[in-house]
Design an enzyme around this catalytic site. Sequence first.
Site, PDB file in Angstrom:
ATOM      1  N   ARG A  90      -0.030  -3.142  -3.090  1.00 54.80           N
ATOM      2  CA  ARG A  90       1.215  -2.738  -2.371  1.00 54.80           C
ATOM      3  C   ARG A  90       0.473  -1.498  -1.301  1.00 54.80           C
ATOM      4  O   ARG A  90       0.077  -0.564  -1.383  1.00 54.80           O
ATOM      5  CB  ARG A  90       2.487  -2.157  -2.863  1.00 54.80           C
ATOM      6  CG  ARG A  90       3.213  -3.134  -3.860  1.00 54.80           C
ATOM      7  CD  ARG A  90       3.747  -4.151  -2.766  1.00 54.80           C
ATOM      8  NE  ARG A  90       4.835  -5.202  -3.612  1.00 54.80           N
ATOM      9  CZ  ARG A  90       4.610  -6.477  -3.840  1.00 54.80           C
ATOM     10  NH1 ARG A  90       3.167  -6.820  -3.541  1.00 54.80           N
ATOM     11  NH2 ARG A  90       5.213  -7.147  -4.412  1.00 54.80           N
ATOM     12  N   HIS A  92      -1.101 -10.231   3.853  1.00 55.94           N
ATOM     13  CA  HIS A  92      -0.514 -10.042   2.662  1.00 55.94           C
ATOM     14  C   HIS A  92      -0.499 -11.700   2.133  1.00 55.94           C
ATOM     15  O   HIS A  92       0.522 -12.341   1.900  1.00 55.94           O
ATOM     16  CB  HIS A  92       1.192  -9.732   2.670  1.00 55.94           C
ATOM     17  CG  HIS A  92       1.594  -9.341   1.282  1.00 55.94           C
ATOM     18  ND1 HIS A  92       2.602  -8.187   1.303  1.00 55.94           N
ATOM     19  CD2 HIS A  92       1.545  -9.704   0.229  1.00 55.94           C
ATOM     20  CE1 HIS A  92       2.747  -8.138   0.074  1.00 55.94           C
ATOM     21  NE2 HIS A  92       2.402  -9.147  -0.788  1.00 55.94           N
TER      22      HIS A  92
HETATM   23  N1  LIG Z   1      -0.875  -8.986  -2.231  1.00 56.37           N
HETATM   24  C1  LIG Z   1      -0.266 -10.066  -3.035  1.00 56.37           C
HETATM   25  O1  LIG Z   1      -0.093 -11.016  -2.502  1.00 56.37           O
HETATM   26  C2  LIG Z   1       0.376  -9.512  -4.414  1.00 56.37           C
HETATM   27  C3  LIG Z   1       0.897 -10.842  -5.048  1.00 56.37           C
HETATM   28  C4  LIG Z   1       1.537 -10.542  -6.658  1.00 56.37           C
HETATM   29  C5  LIG Z   1       1.478  -9.220  -6.881  1.00 56.37           C
HETATM   30  N2  LIG Z   1       1.181  -8.086  -6.424  1.00 56.37           N
HETATM   31  C6  LIG Z   1       1.025  -6.835  -6.747  1.00 56.37           C
HETATM   32  O2  LIG Z   1       0.282  -6.631  -7.948  1.00 56.37           O
HETATM   33  C7  LIG Z   1       0.964  -5.885  -8.709  1.00 56.37           C
HETATM   34  C8  LIG Z   1       0.390  -5.987 -10.224  1.00 56.37           C
HETATM   35  O3  LIG Z   1       0.659  -7.426 -10.638  1.00 56.37           O
HETATM   36  P1  LIG Z   1       0.648  -7.646 -12.160  1.00 56.37           P
HETATM   37  O4  LIG Z   1       1.561  -8.934 -12.248  1.00 56.37           O
HETATM   38  O5  LIG Z   1      -0.771  -7.695 -12.634  1.00 56.37           O
HETATM   39  O6  LIG Z   1       1.462  -6.565 -12.950  1.00 56.37           O
HETATM   40  P2  LIG Z   1       1.491  -6.066 -14.480  1.00 56.37           P
HETATM   41  O7  LIG Z   1       1.044  -7.048 -15.167  1.00 56.37           O
HETATM   42  O8  LIG Z   1       2.730  -5.496 -14.635  1.00 56.37           O
HETATM   43  O9  LIG Z   1       0.222  -4.926 -14.730  1.00 56.37           O
HETATM   44  C9  LIG Z   1       0.473  -3.724 -14.007  1.00 56.37           C
HETATM   45  C10 LIG Z   1      -0.865  -3.006 -14.534  1.00 56.37           C
HETATM   46  O10 LIG Z   1      -1.044  -1.495 -13.832  1.00 56.37           O
HETATM   47  C11 LIG Z   1      -0.811  -0.459 -14.829  1.00 56.37           C
HETATM   48  N3  LIG Z   1      -0.053   0.472 -14.365  1.00 56.37           N
HETATM   49  C12 LIG Z   1       1.117   0.611 -13.941  1.00 56.37           C
HETATM   50  N4  LIG Z   1       1.540   1.964 -13.650  1.00 56.37           N
HETATM   51  C13 LIG Z   1       0.377   2.816 -14.002  1.00 56.37           C
HETATM   52  C14 LIG Z   1       0.103   4.151 -13.763  1.00 56.37           C
HETATM   53  N5  LIG Z   1       0.978   5.220 -13.294  1.00 56.37           N
HETATM   54  N6  LIG Z   1      -1.175   4.627 -14.081  1.00 56.37           N
HETATM   55  C15 LIG Z   1      -2.237   3.753 -14.324  1.00 56.37           C
HETATM   56  N7  LIG Z   1      -1.876   2.298 -14.624  1.00 56.37           N
HETATM   57  C16 LIG Z   1      -0.516   1.859 -14.323  1.00 56.37           C
HETATM   58  C17 LIG Z   1      -0.257  -1.113 -15.998  1.00 56.37           C
HETATM   59  O11 LIG Z   1      -0.603  -0.145 -17.000  1.00 56.37           O
HETATM   60  P3  LIG Z   1      -0.396  -0.699 -18.973  1.00 56.37           P
HETATM   61  O12 LIG Z   1      -1.198  -2.131 -19.042  1.00 56.37           O
HETATM   62  O13 LIG Z   1      -0.543   0.495 -19.495  1.00 56.37           O
HETATM   63  O14 LIG Z   1       1.253  -1.272 -18.538  1.00 56.37           O
HETATM   64  C18 LIG Z   1      -0.698  -2.587 -15.894  1.00 56.37           C
HETATM   65  O15 LIG Z   1      -2.036  -2.683 -16.427  1.00 56.37           O
HETATM   66  C19 LIG Z   1       2.462  -6.144  -8.518  1.00 56.37           C
HETATM   67  O16 LIG Z   1       3.003  -5.367  -9.080  1.00 56.37           O
HETATM   68  C20 LIG Z   1       2.328  -6.382  -6.986  1.00 56.37           C
HETATM   69  O17 LIG Z   1       2.846  -5.215  -6.527  1.00 56.37           O
HETATM   70  C21 LIG Z   1       0.662  -8.329  -4.823  1.00 56.37           C
END
Ligand SMILES: NC(=O)c1ccc[n+]([C@@H]2O[C@H](COP(=O)([O-])OP(=O)(O)OC[C@H]3O[C@@H](n4cnc5c(N)ncnc54)[C@H](OP(=O)(O)O)[C@@H]3O)[C@@H](O)[C@H]2O)c1
Length: 313
Positions: free
Chosen positions: A228, A276
Amino acid sequence: MKIAFCYPDPAATAWFEELRAALPEAEWEDWSADPTPGPGRSGRAEYAVAWAPPQAFIDLHPALKVLLNIGAGVDALMKLRLPASLMLVRLDDAGMAVQMAEYVCHYLIRHVREFDQFQTAARSGQWQQGRPTDRADHPVGIMGLGVLGERVAQAVRQFEFPVLGWSRLPKQVEGVRCFHGQGQLNDFLSATRVLVCLLPLTPETRDLLGQATLSRLRPGGYLINVARGGLLVEEDLIRLIDSGHLAGAALDVFRTEPLPAGHPFWSHPAIQVTPHISARTLRRDSITQIAGKIRALRRGESVAGVVEWERGY
Ligand SMILES: NC(=O)c1ccc[n+]([C@@H]2O[C@H](COP(=O)([O-])OP(=O)(O)OC[C@H]3O[C@@H](n4cnc5c(N)ncnc54)[C@H](OP(=O)(O)O)[C@@H]3O)[C@@H](O)[C@H]2O)c1
């Protein structure tokens, strides 16, 4: 079962029709064009399927128990006043992880193998081989080892780069040197040269990629932000590239989207901009997942992708 649908987007009609076909046993109400009560919009739904709904949609659904978000990131929803009893369920993967892996590997390899420089040289008829690059000099650090981050880590490993990962809680991922928490952030950054951001945007992660963190990357570092825009302090990135500490960046997400005309990222020679698109929300995969989760919840089963309020993702 009543399900309210709210997706203020020109694509909404196709989504609504396909959702109805996937869950014909439900009574569907479409709130996309008009988020006020009216014919076909009772406000009595217990389930909602939505992307970026307005506050009025939430306020007009006092009986709502579950909201299924048409996306992986829930930061837009978290800005709304939501009842604490509401279960928020996001998309997990639904065809996005492989796209993220493609995007990250593309920009990683394009940068490390200097393909842009070869193309520029070729355009002017120059046969310039340069020196071979050593992937051991380009450790890839992935911030966020969730559904998308882990898939990206696997893909990067296939190309034999050293891979590091950083998460909130301790994790073990095969072939990945794992770090966690604020206490290990500096060690993670100083061992990283190509930084891939796949963190959710939360109060804890907002502005995390700025002078203090990016300056810890190994000299000649490169940033790939596919999470993001709010995670990145944009002026700090430009300053670190212009000072020569960082080699450049591939950015798919921005603080303001669409990226405004005249923004310095558009014309910066070391910054690649994409609109994006790193992982698109795929309608068929998403609807299959959403319908499966609604049916599982109705049977009293647990589902993946339930957002934890206190951590914000
Ligand atoms: N650009 C695009 O087209 C696009 C598309 C889809 C998603 N996204 C973005 O990608 C993000 C990730 O998606 P996801 O499905 O992989 O999410 P997810 O499964 O919820 O994974 C989030 C990861 O971030 C870590 N994390 C969260 N807060 C943290 C902090 N304060 N310090 C250190 N690590 C932290 C979590 O740690 P833990 O493992 O310890 O919980 C987890 O490993 C989404 O939230 C979205 O914003 C972008």
